[in-house]
Scaffold this motif. Structure first.
Motif, PDB file in Angstrom:
ATOM      1  N   GLY A  24       8.102  32.837   1.739  1.00 28.09           N
ATOM      2  CA  GLY A  24       9.068  33.681   2.430  1.00 28.09           C
ATOM      3  C   GLY A  24       9.990  32.934   3.364  1.00 28.09           C
ATOM      4  N   GLY A  25      10.544  33.672   4.314  1.00 36.55           N
ATOM      5  CA  GLY A  25      11.566  33.157   5.201  1.00 36.55           C
ATOM      6  C   GLY A  25      12.861  33.895   4.938  1.00 36.55           C
ATOM      7  N   PHE A  26      13.926  33.404   5.507  1.00 40.01           N
ATOM      8  CA  PHE A  26      15.235  34.042   5.374  1.00 40.01           C
ATOM      9  C   PHE A  26      16.068  33.330   4.324  1.00 40.01           C
ATOM     10  N   ILE A  27      16.804  34.103   3.525  1.00 41.39           N
ATOM     11  CA  ILE A  27      17.809  33.573   2.598  1.00 41.39           C
ATOM     12  C   ILE A  27      19.098  34.341   2.875  1.00 41.39           C
ATOM     13  N   PHE A  28      20.149  33.599   3.211  1.00 38.72           N
ATOM     14  CA  PHE A  28      21.451  34.196   3.478  1.00 38.72           C
ATOM     15  C   PHE A  28      22.419  33.815   2.371  1.00 38.72           C
ATOM     16  N   ASP A  29      23.128  34.820   1.882  1.00 43.90           N
ATOM     17  CA  ASP A  29      24.082  34.642   0.790  1.00 43.90           C
ATOM     18  C   ASP A  29      25.482  34.458   1.377  1.00 43.90           C
ATOM     19  N   CYS A  30      26.049  33.276   1.179  1.00 41.07           N
ATOM     20  CA  CYS A  30      27.367  32.936   1.720  1.00 41.07           C
ATOM     21  C   CYS A  30      28.496  33.191   0.723  1.00 41.07           C
ATOM     22  N   ARG A  31      28.189  33.727  -0.452  1.00 38.27           N
ATOM     23  CA  ARG A  31      29.199  33.849  -1.507  1.00 38.27           C
ATOM     24  C   ARG A  31      30.311  34.842  -1.186  1.00 38.27           C
ATOM     25  N   ALA A  32      30.115  35.762  -0.248  1.00 36.10           N
ATOM     26  CA  ALA A  32      31.166  36.715   0.095  1.00 36.10           C
ATOM     27  C   ALA A  32      32.236  36.092   0.996  1.00 36.10           C
ATOM     28  N   ILE A  33      31.939  34.938   1.564  1.00 34.79           N
ATOM     29  CA  ILE A  33      32.869  34.259   2.466  1.00 34.79           C
ATOM     30  C   ILE A  33      33.912  33.502   1.643  1.00 34.79           C
ATOM     31  N   HIS A  34      35.146  33.521   2.119  1.00 32.11           N
ATOM     32  CA  HIS A  34      36.263  32.829   1.457  1.00 32.11           C
ATOM     33  C   HIS A  34      35.852  31.395   1.109  1.00 32.11           C
ATOM     34  N   ASN A  35      35.993  31.014  -0.147  1.00 31.69           N
ATOM     35  CA  ASN A  35      35.469  29.748  -0.668  1.00 31.69           C
ATOM     36  C   ASN A  35      36.520  28.633  -0.689  1.00 31.69           C
ATOM     37  N   PRO A  36      36.351  27.610   0.140  1.00 36.33           N
ATOM     38  CA  PRO A  36      37.288  26.482   0.084  1.00 36.33           C
ATOM     39  C   PRO A  36      37.210  25.731  -1.244  1.00 36.33           C
ATOM     40  N   GLY A  37      36.117  25.869  -1.956  1.00 32.03           N
ATOM     41  CA  GLY A  37      35.950  25.198  -3.240  1.00 32.03           C
ATOM     42  C   GLY A  37      36.919  25.679  -4.314  1.00 32.03           C
ATOM     43  N   ARG A  38      37.604  26.763  -4.046  1.00 31.39           N
ATOM     44  CA  ARG A  38      38.600  27.281  -4.994  1.00 31.39           C
ATOM     45  C   ARG A  38      39.926  26.524  -4.906  1.00 31.39           C
ATOM     46  N   TYR A  39      40.038  25.649  -3.912  1.00 34.45           N
ATOM     47  CA  TYR A  39      41.281  24.910  -3.697  1.00 34.45           C
ATOM     48  C   TYR A  39      41.059  23.436  -3.997  1.00 34.45           C
ATOM     49  N   GLU A  40      41.950  22.882  -4.771  1.00 30.76           N
ATOM     50  CA  GLU A  40      41.806  21.502  -5.256  1.00 30.76           C
ATOM     51  C   GLU A  40      41.543  20.499  -4.132  1.00 30.76           C
ATOM     52  N   LYS A  41      42.235  20.634  -3.012  1.00 27.53           N
ATOM     53  CA  LYS A  41      42.113  19.626  -1.954  1.00 27.53           C
ATOM     54  C   LYS A  41      40.734  19.613  -1.282  1.00 27.53           C
ATOM     55  N   TYR A  42      39.924  20.656  -1.497  1.00 26.20           N
ATOM     56  CA  TYR A  42      38.592  20.715  -0.896  1.00 26.20           C
ATOM     57  C   TYR A  42      37.463  20.474  -1.904  1.00 26.20           C
ATOM     58  N   LYS A  43      37.785  20.397  -3.184  1.00 23.86           N
ATOM     59  CA  LYS A  43      36.743  20.352  -4.226  1.00 23.86           C
ATOM     60  C   LYS A  43      35.780  19.184  -4.086  1.00 23.86           C
ATOM     61  N   SER A  44      36.247  18.031  -3.641  1.00 24.33           N
ATOM     62  CA  SER A  44      35.368  16.864  -3.544  1.00 24.33           C
ATOM     63  C   SER A  44      34.714  16.741  -2.164  1.00 24.33           C
ATOM     64  N   LEU A  45      35.010  17.680  -1.266  1.00 25.33           N
ATOM     65  CA  LEU A  45      34.470  17.646   0.099  1.00 25.33           C
ATOM     66  C   LEU A  45      33.280  18.584   0.224  1.00 25.33           C
ATOM     67  N   THR A  46      32.622  18.535   1.376  1.00 23.91           N
ATOM     68  CA  THR A  46      31.515  19.455   1.658  1.00 23.91           C
ATOM     69  C   THR A  46      31.760  20.159   2.988  1.00 23.91           C
ATOM     70  N   GLY A  91      17.330  29.666   4.487  1.00 26.56           N
ATOM     71  CA  GLY A  91      18.187  29.095   3.452  1.00 26.56           C
ATOM     72  C   GLY A  91      19.554  29.746   3.443  1.00 26.56           C
ATOM     73  N   PHE A  92      20.554  28.945   3.107  1.00 23.82           N
ATOM     74  CA  PHE A  92      21.920  29.429   2.928  1.00 23.82           C
ATOM     75  C   PHE A  92      22.363  29.036   1.532  1.00 23.82           C
ATOM     76  N   GLY A  93      22.686  30.031   0.724  1.00 22.70           N
ATOM     77  CA  GLY A  93      23.117  29.759  -0.638  1.00 22.70           C
ATOM     78  C   GLY A  93      24.568  30.141  -0.853  1.00 22.70           C
ATOM     79  N   CYS A  94      25.214  29.398  -1.736  1.00 23.10           N
ATOM     80  CA  CYS A  94      26.546  29.759  -2.205  1.00 23.10           C
ATOM     81  C   CYS A  94      26.650  29.301  -3.662  1.00 23.10           C
ATOM     82  N   THR A  95      27.804  29.404  -4.231  1.00 21.02           N
ATOM     83  CA  THR A  95      27.959  29.138  -5.651  1.00 21.02           C
ATOM     84  C   THR A  95      27.547  27.716  -6.013  1.00 21.02           C
TER      85      THR A  95
END
Length: 138
Positions: A24-46, A91-95
């Motif tokens: 158990g523990g907490f799992i938070f879903d971050c997928r509803a938050i605006h995703n910088p990964g959708r923009y080319e300039k952020y794809k290789s960053l974290t 835990g924090f999960g996203c795509t």
């Protein structure tokens, strides 16, 4: 001594394993938050890179999200300390486990480290193979 293990992860690769044996523990879903990964300039960053941090903080969604997470986690940490529990998993999960979840996990680890001096924090960015320890100051 309470140890808090905080993960960032990709939902595509499954939930992180709870190695504490408590389950158990907490799992938070971050997928509803605006995703910088959708923009080319952020794809290789974290979520640890200043450009991604700036993107997320300027958008503001993640700040509201984390304010609520902090309240929930602090409530549990306080009870865990009162009851002498030894482990909490968050835990924090996203795509892709690269931007939003990394940022969120990093922020929570730093927030808890600054708030609780008597807690050990283990931060694991699973998809980046990064582990960071924030040891208690007591």
């Amino acid at each position: 001594m309470l140890t808090i293990t905080i993960y960032s992860f990709s939902y595509k690769k499954g939930l992180p394993e709870d190695t504490s044996g408590n389950g158990g523990g907490f799992i938070f879903d971050c997928r509803a938050i605006h995703n910088p990964g959708r923009y080319e300039k952020y794809k290789s960053l974290t979520g640890r890179d200043k450009e991604v941090i700036q993107f997320l903080e300027e958008d503001g969604e993640i700040t509201t999200f984390l304010t609520q997470v902090y309240q929930l986690i602090e409530s549990s940490v306080n009870r865990y300390l009162e009851r002498d529990f030894t482990h909490l998993t968050v835990g924090f999960g996203c795509t892709g486990g690269q931007h939003r979840s990394v940022y969120s996990a990093q922020q929570l680890a730093e927030h808890l480290h600054n708030t609780y001096k008597n807690v050990d924090i283990k931060l694991i960015h699973r998809e980046q193979n990064i582990t960071e320890l924030f040891n208690s100051i007591v």
